[in-house]
Design an enzyme around this catalytic site. Structure first.
Site, PDB file in Angstrom:
ATOM      1  N   HIS A  51       0.316  -4.639  -4.674  1.00  0.00           N
ATOM      2  CA  HIS A  51       0.203  -5.539  -3.509  1.00  0.00           C
ATOM      3  C   HIS A  51       1.249  -6.649  -3.493  1.00  0.00           C
ATOM      4  CE1 HIS A  51      -3.585  -3.636  -2.405  1.00  0.00           C
ATOM      5  NE2 HIS A  51      -3.840  -3.619  -3.688  1.00  0.00           N
TER       6      HIS A  51
ATOM      7  N   SER B 101      -6.469  -6.504  -6.270  1.00  0.00           N
ATOM      8  CA  SER B 101      -6.560  -5.803  -4.994  1.00  0.00           C
ATOM      9  C   SER B 101      -7.773  -6.216  -4.167  1.00  0.00           C
ATOM     10  CB  SER B 101      -6.565  -4.292  -5.230  1.00  0.00           C
ATOM     11  OG  SER B 101      -7.567  -3.924  -6.147  1.00  0.00           O
TER      12      SER B 101
ATOM     13  N   LYS C 260       2.096   0.964   0.474  1.00  0.00           N
ATOM     14  CA  LYS C 260       1.518  -0.270   1.020  1.00  0.00           C
ATOM     15  C   LYS C 260       2.607  -1.010   1.809  1.00  0.00           C
ATOM     16  CE  LYS C 260      -2.321   0.040  -2.021  1.00  0.00           C
ATOM     17  NZ  LYS C 260      -2.873  -0.055  -3.354  1.00  0.00           N
TER      18      LYS C 260
HETATM   19  C1  LIG Z   1      -3.591   0.982  -4.100  1.00  0.00           C
HETATM   20  C2  LIG Z   1      -3.495   0.659  -5.530  1.00  0.00           C
HETATM   21  C3  LIG Z   1      -3.106   1.620  -6.469  1.00  0.00           C
HETATM   22  C4  LIG Z   1      -2.931   3.062  -6.111  1.00  0.00           C
HETATM   23  O1  LIG Z   1      -1.765   3.271  -5.396  1.00  0.00           O
HETATM   24  P1  LIG Z   1      -1.665   4.543  -4.438  1.00  0.00           P
HETATM   25  O2  LIG Z   1      -0.227   4.718  -4.203  1.00  0.00           O
HETATM   26  O3  LIG Z   1      -2.457   4.210  -3.217  1.00  0.00           O
HETATM   27  O4  LIG Z   1      -2.279   5.688  -5.204  1.00  0.00           O
HETATM   28  C5  LIG Z   1      -2.923   1.218  -7.775  1.00  0.00           C
HETATM   29  N1  LIG Z   1      -3.148  -0.054  -8.149  1.00  0.00           N
HETATM   30  C6  LIG Z   1      -3.551  -0.988  -7.277  1.00  0.00           C
HETATM   31  C7  LIG Z   1      -3.760  -2.385  -7.751  1.00  0.00           C
HETATM   32  C8  LIG Z   1      -3.751  -0.666  -5.947  1.00  0.00           C
HETATM   33  O5  LIG Z   1      -4.177  -1.577  -5.087  1.00  0.00           O
END
Ligand SMILES: *Cc1c(COP(=O)(O)O)cnc(C)c1O
Length: 386
Positions: free
Chosen positions: A206, A178, A238
């Site tokens: 992602h 991330s 996302k």
């Molecule tokens: C954003 C993210 C999460 C958390 O997801 P949310 O739905 O925002 O709680 C988990 N793992 C990674 C790698 C992320 O980038």
């Protein structure tokens, strides 16, 4: 006084360039933001396909609210599992090519649920050193023995696996990291999972919607065949532009998670209107080759535009394009200089990234135009000479 202690620690964050500020946006999520009446081009969001404020999603959410109301009223296992949730789980399973899927309220909750449901005391988790905070917290919660291997280092991981006498083994990795934007070596990880009788849990926050055929995610990107050892978590806040998360796996694993993942059992089911919006989001993702092609073009434009400058870009092929600065204060100053020019790029500092690797994290979206990326490139080129 306990508050004086906290204030002292807050002052220390400020002094060390680690204090975060929260800005209130005066427009919906999109490439154009307004903060305190000022217009900015935003390179901050994870809305990689530009779906968060897409009219089709908004219409699906409105229709969903009319048909199903706003709240689900209970947890999934009591009476909160409504028609739209069931439909969405089916669609996600088909789309990702897994037996079955289970919805969670957020990706953070999904990770906190999966790991402790699968491993506990006497088991071992092998985790990439750069994994997301939610995976790190999940391992702690599980009480399993935690072994962290150097980023994407298959040889180091194999040595740890070979030496392990744990009852159960679980390999845990971000699919797209991330804060770095690079991809985990999933085929090699799956091979090691087979060789050492381990599970492989992949966090595709992602990759889902962005990578692979029709945006099916990182597993599709690498062409990995179905495998009962493989468990995939994807987020829906996302690229999917809404909120929530899902776990995709073999049907037995999913049934076990539905019975035992505490963050599934002991929480209210997500809003049905979001599930309705997500059904439309899945259609847009599947039909989104043009959006993904445009996004790839913007990534190339940014990388080419900065190639001959002193800015060090990590080798990322994804929408996450970090510019490594190193020093916390220098990173904050660079972000502030861009902000002055109407360009909003977040400064990412420890503990989100390792000490000495503070960075600007440029997030590109299919909703950006070429001219917007050109503006960022030209500002960064100017600041490289300052
Ligand atoms: C954003 C993210 C999460 C958390 O997801 P949310 O739905 O925002 O709680 C988990 N793992 C990674 C790698 C992320 O980038």
């Amino acid at each position: 006084m306990i508050c004086d202690e906290l204030q002292g620690e807050l002052d220390a964050l400020q002094r060390d360039g680690l204090k975060r500020i929260r800005r209130t946006l005066e427009l919906p999520c999109g490439p154009l933001a307004r903060v305190d009446g000022r217009s900015l081009i935003s390179f901050c969001s994870n809305d990689y396909l530009g779906l968060a404020n897409d009219p089709a999603l908004v219409a699906a959410a409105c229709a969903g609210a009319r048909n199903w109301g706003v709240g689900s009223g209970a947890s999934h296992l009591v009476s909160g599992h409504l028609g739209p949730h069931a439909v969405l789980e089916e669609q996600l399973a088909t789309f990702t090519g897994f037996d079955r899927c289970l919805l969670f309220s957020t990706g953070y909750m999904a990770n906190l649920g999966i790991v402790p449901a699968l491993v506990g005391r006497g088991d071992a988790v092998f985790a990439d050193r750069l994994n997301h905070a939610s995976l790190i917290d999940a391992v702690q919660l599980s009480r399993a023995d935690s072994q962290r291997y150097p980023h994407a280092d298959l040889a180091a991981l194999e040595r740890l696996l070979a030496a392990s006498t744990a009852r159960r083994r679980l390999i845990l990795t971000d699919a797209v990291f991330s804060m770095d934007g690079d991809l985990a070596p999933l085929p090699g990880l799956l091979m090691l999972a087979e060789r050492y009788d381990a599970w492989l849990v992949v966090d595709d926050a992602h990759g889902f919607g962005v990578l692979g055929a029709q945006g099916r995610g990182s597993i599709s990107h690498f062409g990995l065949p179905a495998n009962p050892r493989l468990i995939c978590m994807g987020t829906l806040g996302k690229a999917a532009g809404a909120a929530g998360a899902f776990v995709a796996a073999n049907a037995t694993v999913i049934e076990w998670l539905a019975q035992r993942a505490r963050s599934y059992v002991f929480t209210t089911a997500g809003s049905p209107l979001i599930a309705c919006a997500l059904a439309t989001s899945l259609e847009l993702i599947a039909a989104g080759d043009a959006r993904r092609a445009h996004l790839r073009q913007l990534v190339a434009q940014l990388r080419d535009g900065l190639a001959d400058t002193r800015w060090r870009l990590l080798a990322s092929p994804t929408a996450i394009q970090p510019v490594i600065v190193g020093d916390n204060h220098a990173t904050v100053r660079l972000a502030a200089a861009l902000y002055e020019r109407g360009l909003w790029v977040p400064a990412i500092r420890p503990p989100t990234v390792p000490n000495g690797t503070a960075r600007l994290r440029v997030s590109l979206s299919a909703a950006h135009g070429e001219a917007q990326v050109a503006e960022l490139v030209s500002a960064l080129r100017e600041l490289a000479c300052a």
